[in-house]
Enzyme design. Structure first.
Site, PDB file in Angstrom:
ATOM      1  N   HIS A 123       2.273   0.001  13.047  1.00  0.00           N
ATOM      2  CA  HIS A 123       2.511  -0.034  11.599  1.00  0.00           C
ATOM      3  C   HIS A 123       1.204   0.111  10.802  1.00  0.00           C
ATOM      4  CE1 HIS A 123       4.881  -0.809   8.032  1.00  0.00           C
ATOM      5  NE2 HIS A 123       4.039  -1.768   7.671  1.00  0.00           N
ATOM      6  N   ALA A 168       0.809  -1.220   0.000  1.00  0.00           N
ATOM      7  CA  ALA A 168       0.000   0.000   0.000  1.00  0.00           C
ATOM      8  C   ALA A 168       0.841   1.267   0.000  1.00  0.00           C
ATOM      9  CB  ALA A 168      -0.949   0.001   1.197  1.00  0.00           C
TER      10      ALA A 168
END
Length: 159
Positions: A96, A64
């Site tokens: 994260h 991503a």
């Protein structure tokens, strides 16, 4: 398209007429089972809306966080009427998740604004894989519809 014409498939809504549009898709390969399903649903819906197969460019990137740079290159090329971002970020045990979700989302929006190109953001952010699986088909279709509708809207606004 199984013999139906594009107008029937779009419910005769001119906002969803994809004929003549060029669409770029950037798909993250991370969580590929989900992102492959997103891409398949997106491309099937684009075809149902009348976007020609040879007017769809589908690229993949590792994850991503890499989606925005590919979108930026596509936007800068000025070859596309709209873009689609596909990915899947599943919450883990660390920060994260927030970093990837926030940065990819903000970057996609910035590219759309900087280049004045619609980008349908279908980078899923879910708590678990079950949520991702439940959304993969509908969100892929939604992304196609958003891309076409927004391309048509900008086309009208600019003329």
């Amino acid at each position: 398209m199984k013999g139906a014409n594009q107008g029937e498939l779009a419910g005769n809504d001119p906002r969803l007429d994809g004929r003549g549009l060029s669409i770029g898709i950037v798909q993250a390969r991370f969580n590929a089972d989900i992102t492959d399903a997103l891409a398949q649903a997106c491309k099937e819906e684009l075809a149902a809306l009348g976007v020609a197969a040879d007017q769809i460019r589908h690229e993949t990137v590792p994850g991503a966080l890499e989606v925005p740079i590919a979108l930026q290159a596509m936007a800068a090329s000025r070859r596309y009427d709209a873009l689609v971002a596909l990915g899947c970020i599943v919450r883990g045990e660390t920060y994260h998740f927030e970093l990837v979700a926030n940065e990819s989302g903000a970057s996609v929006s910035r590219i759309a604004l900087d280049h004045s190109i619609p980008i349908a953001n279908a980078i899923l952010t879910t708590e678990n894989m079950e949520q991702a699986v439940a959304r993969q088909t509908d969100k892929g279709r939604d992304a196609a519809r958003v891309a076409v509708e927004m391309a048509r809207l900008l086309e009208q606004v600019r003329t």
